[in-house]
Design a protein around this motif. Structure first.
Motif, PDB file in Angstrom:
ATOM      1  N   LEU A 183       5.509   8.829 -13.792  1.00 18.28           N
ATOM      2  CA  LEU A 183       4.846   9.929 -14.499  1.00 18.28           C
ATOM      3  C   LEU A 183       5.847  10.996 -14.899  1.00 18.28           C
ATOM      4  O   LEU A 183       5.804  11.527 -16.020  1.00 18.28           O
ATOM      5  N   MET A 184       6.776  11.305 -14.004  1.00 26.79           N
ATOM      6  CA  MET A 184       7.785  12.304 -14.309  1.00 26.79           C
ATOM      7  C   MET A 184       8.764  11.800 -15.383  1.00 26.79           C
ATOM      8  O   MET A 184       9.260  12.582 -16.193  1.00 26.79           O
ATOM      9  N   THR A 185       9.013  10.511 -15.384  1.00 30.07           N
ATOM     10  CA  THR A 185       9.947   9.930 -16.357  1.00 30.07           C
ATOM     11  C   THR A 185       9.442  10.095 -17.777  1.00 30.07           C
ATOM     12  O   THR A 185      10.223  10.214 -18.717  1.00 30.07           O
ATOM     13  N   GLN A 186       8.145  10.114 -17.947  1.00 25.95           N
ATOM     14  CA  GLN A 186       7.573  10.207 -19.285  1.00 25.95           C
ATOM     15  C   GLN A 186       8.056  11.460 -20.015  1.00 25.95           C
ATOM     16  O   GLN A 186       8.239  11.440 -21.227  1.00 25.95           O
ATOM     17  N   GLY A 187       8.280  12.540 -19.275  1.00 26.13           N
ATOM     18  CA  GLY A 187       8.713  13.775 -19.906  1.00 26.13           C
ATOM     19  C   GLY A 187      10.200  13.826 -20.203  1.00 26.13           C
ATOM     20  O   GLY A 187      10.683  14.788 -20.811  1.00 26.13           O
ATOM     21  N   ASN A 203       0.816  -1.209   0.000  1.00 28.45           N
ATOM     22  CA  ASN A 203       0.000   0.000   0.000  1.00 28.45           C
ATOM     23  C   ASN A 203       0.853   1.265   0.000  1.00 28.45           C
ATOM     24  O   ASN A 203       0.536   2.240  -0.692  1.00 28.45           O
ATOM     25  N   ALA A 204       1.923   1.260   0.768  1.00 34.63           N
ATOM     26  CA  ALA A 204       2.811   2.421   0.785  1.00 34.63           C
ATOM     27  C   ALA A 204       3.542   2.568  -0.540  1.00 34.63           C
ATOM     28  O   ALA A 204       3.744   3.681  -1.037  1.00 34.63           O
ATOM     29  N   TRP A 205       3.937   1.448  -1.127  1.00 34.09           N
ATOM     30  CA  TRP A 205       4.675   1.471  -2.395  1.00 34.09           C
ATOM     31  C   TRP A 205       3.814   2.030  -3.522  1.00 34.09           C
ATOM     32  O   TRP A 205       4.303   2.719  -4.422  1.00 34.09           O
ATOM     33  N   SER A 206       2.513   1.746  -3.483  1.00 31.72           N
ATOM     34  CA  SER A 206       1.631   2.118  -4.589  1.00 31.72           C
ATOM     35  C   SER A 206       0.951   3.471  -4.410  1.00 31.72           C
ATOM     36  O   SER A 206       0.199   3.899  -5.291  1.00 31.72           O
ATOM     37  N   GLN A 207       1.180   4.161  -3.295  1.00 31.55           N
ATOM     38  CA  GLN A 207       0.554   5.454  -3.086  1.00 31.55           C
ATOM     39  C   GLN A 207       0.995   6.446  -4.159  1.00 31.55           C
ATOM     40  O   GLN A 207       2.173   6.616  -4.439  1.00 31.55           O
ATOM     41  N   PHE A 208       0.036   7.128  -4.751  1.00 31.85           N
ATOM     42  CA  PHE A 208       0.348   8.117  -5.785  1.00 31.85           C
ATOM     43  C   PHE A 208      -0.092   9.529  -5.401  1.00 31.85           C
ATOM     44  O   PHE A 208       0.691  10.475  -5.472  1.00 31.85           O
ATOM     45  N   LEU A 209      -1.338   9.669  -4.994  1.00 34.82           N
ATOM     46  CA  LEU A 209      -1.903  10.997  -4.784  1.00 34.82           C
ATOM     47  C   LEU A 209      -1.179  11.775  -3.700  1.00 34.82           C
ATOM     48  O   LEU A 209      -0.823  12.948  -3.887  1.00 34.82           O
ATOM     49  N   LEU A 210      -0.959  11.145  -2.542  1.00 37.22           N
ATOM     50  CA  LEU A 210      -0.369  11.864  -1.412  1.00 37.22           C
ATOM     51  C   LEU A 210       1.054  12.357  -1.699  1.00 37.22           C
ATOM     52  O   LEU A 210       1.354  13.527  -1.464  1.00 37.22           O
ATOM     53  N   PRO A 211       1.969  11.506  -2.207  1.00 39.48           N
ATOM     54  CA  PRO A 211       3.297  12.053  -2.530  1.00 39.48           C
ATOM     55  C   PRO A 211       3.251  13.081  -3.647  1.00 39.48           C
ATOM     56  O   PRO A 211       4.060  14.014  -3.663  1.00 39.48           O
ATOM     57  N   TYR A 212       2.316  12.919  -4.573  1.00 39.57           N
ATOM     58  CA  TYR A 212       2.195  13.892  -5.663  1.00 39.57           C
ATOM     59  C   TYR A 212       1.773  15.263  -5.128  1.00 39.57           C
ATOM     60  O   TYR A 212       2.203  16.302  -5.648  1.00 39.57           O
ATOM     61  N   LEU A 213       0.930  15.255  -4.085  1.00 41.39           N
ATOM     62  CA  LEU A 213       0.474  16.512  -3.495  1.00 41.39           C
ATOM     63  C   LEU A 213       1.476  17.114  -2.526  1.00 41.39           C
ATOM     64  O   LEU A 213       1.672  18.334  -2.492  1.00 41.39           O
ATOM     65  N   LEU A 214       2.116  16.278  -1.719  1.00 37.03           N
ATOM     66  CA  LEU A 214       2.920  16.760  -0.599  1.00 37.03           C
ATOM     67  C   LEU A 214       4.403  16.923  -0.924  1.00 37.03           C
ATOM     68  O   LEU A 214       5.145  17.460  -0.105  1.00 37.03           O
ATOM     69  N   LEU A 215       4.828  16.445  -2.091  1.00 35.27           N
ATOM     70  CA  LEU A 215       6.227  16.584  -2.496  1.00 35.27           C
ATOM     71  C   LEU A 215       6.300  17.370  -3.799  1.00 35.27           C
ATOM     72  O   LEU A 215       5.582  17.073  -4.747  1.00 35.27           O
ATOM     73  N   ASP A 216       7.162  18.382  -3.838  1.00 33.43           N
ATOM     74  CA  ASP A 216       7.327  19.197  -5.044  1.00 33.43           C
ATOM     75  C   ASP A 216       8.657  18.960  -5.730  1.00 33.43           C
ATOM     76  O   ASP A 216       8.843  19.345  -6.887  1.00 33.43           O
ATOM     77  N   ARG A 217       9.597  18.367  -5.028  1.00 32.66           N
ATOM     78  CA  ARG A 217      10.924  18.172  -5.587  1.00 32.66           C
ATOM     79  C   ARG A 217      10.999  16.821  -6.286  1.00 32.66           C
ATOM     80  O   ARG A 217      10.720  15.786  -5.696  1.00 32.66           O
ATOM     81  N   THR A 218      11.425  16.852  -7.534  1.00 30.77           N
ATOM     82  CA  THR A 218      11.508  15.630  -8.320  1.00 30.77           C
ATOM     83  C   THR A 218      12.431  14.605  -7.680  1.00 30.77           C
ATOM     84  O   THR A 218      12.175  13.393  -7.735  1.00 30.77           O
ATOM     85  N   SER A 219      13.489  15.073  -7.044  1.00 33.04           N
ATOM     86  CA  SER A 219      14.465  14.161  -6.440  1.00 33.04           C
ATOM     87  C   SER A 219      13.893  13.405  -5.248  1.00 33.04           C
ATOM     88  O   SER A 219      14.484  12.425  -4.796  1.00 33.04           O
ATOM     89  N   GLN A 220      12.735  13.840  -4.727  1.00 32.95           N
ATOM     90  CA  GLN A 220      12.114  13.184  -3.581  1.00 32.95           C
ATOM     91  C   GLN A 220      10.984  12.232  -3.968  1.00 32.95           C
ATOM     92  O   GLN A 220      10.495  11.498  -3.127  1.00 32.95           O
TER      93      GLN A 220
END
Length: 273
Positions: free
Chosen positions: A226-230, A201-218
């Motif tokens: 999703l970021m890799t696609q660009g 469950n922690a490994w598959s979380q998407f929404l929360l890290p996407y909202l609470l983290l702004d730095r790509t390195s984190q």
């Protein structure tokens, strides 16, 4: 006989429904760029190649995303078990007022989706200065995982005879020693299963890290894909498929290694509790 055949056919259809997208992703990850454009598309690649996996690992930040996910999983598992083990032990071994109602309240919290709390958590964390912070993100992960982990561990503890508790008390064991040296070793299947479910469950979380983290390195791997696609300057379907398979492998390996504990833990509370 007809009934059994019908049930197995239903199981087969359900399995195909869930496995087909994964198998198709594996197929894409093993194809060359030119083969992706073949029409009609082929399910089994004509020229199987593993270059897509090597390209993703060597030319993107996928390894960083994987490491970030590992750290978040470790923090979440340790924090969740630290709270859930004493809670499950209390519900299993102690009788207190409104015990059933409190269990029901915990179950209600388990039903709350991260989508519902995403925006309020973001504003709350923004005021506290906890954005872009693994500690803050881990606390949300832990809060989400505690209800299910508590129920799962309670079922495992319920299956342990209380005579073991009495024998340990006669030998002079304290409550902590009883839990640490008697209950937990016997409840290893429940602990292993809880660890698996919390980790996945922690490994598959998407929404929360996407909202609470702004730095790509984190970013963890769930957001990192999703970021890799660009990052690709060309057709990236096969690379994204390879990245998706790479992100699935740790969870698959964990379940494969510890699968024998899952059924034991899920059926542990069937006799008692």
């Amino acid at each position: 006989m007809v009934k059994k055949i019908s049930i197995y056919m239903l199981y087969g259809l359900v399995s195909i429904f869930f496995l087909l997208p994964i198998l198709w992703t594996i197929s894409l990850s093993l194809k060359t760029t030119s083969e992706i454009f073949i029409f009609p598309p082929t399910f089994i690649p004509k020229d199987i190649t593993f270059d897509n996996f090597l390209y993703v690992l060597n030319n993107t930040t996928m390894t960083t995303y994987l490491w970030n996910s590992f750290k978040l999983v470790i923090y979440t598992v340790l924090g969740t078990l630290l709270v859930a083990i004493p809670a499950a032990y209390s519900f299993s071994r102690f009788d207190f007022k409104n015990k059933a109602k409190l269990l029901f309240v915990i179950l209600i919290f388990q039903m709350i989706s991260p989508i519902v709390i995403g925006i309020p958590i973001y504003r709350y964390y923004s005021n506290l200065g906890l954005l872009n912070n693994y500690f803050g993100l881990s606390m949300v992960y832990i809060a989400i995982q505690i209800p299910f982990a508590t129920f799962l561990l309670k079922g495992g503890f319920d299956a342990i005879p209380k005579e073991l508790d009495e024998a340990a008390k006669i030998d002079g064991a304290s409550r902590f020693q009883l839990l640490h040296k008697v209950i937990l070793p016997v409840a290893l299947p429940a602990l292993a299963s809880a660890t698996i479910f919390i980790s996945i469950n922690a490994w598959s979380q998407f929404l929360l890290p996407y909202l609470l983290l702004d730095r790509t390195s984190q970013y963890p791997v769930s957001v990192g894909i999703l970021m890799t696609q660009g990052n690709f300057q060309q057709i990236s379907t096969h690379y994204l498929a390879a990245a998706s398979i790479i992100s699935l492998l740790p969870a698959i390996i964990m379940v494969f290694l510890l699968q024998k504990f899952i059924l034991k833990a899920l059926t542990a509370g069937a006799v008692k509790g």
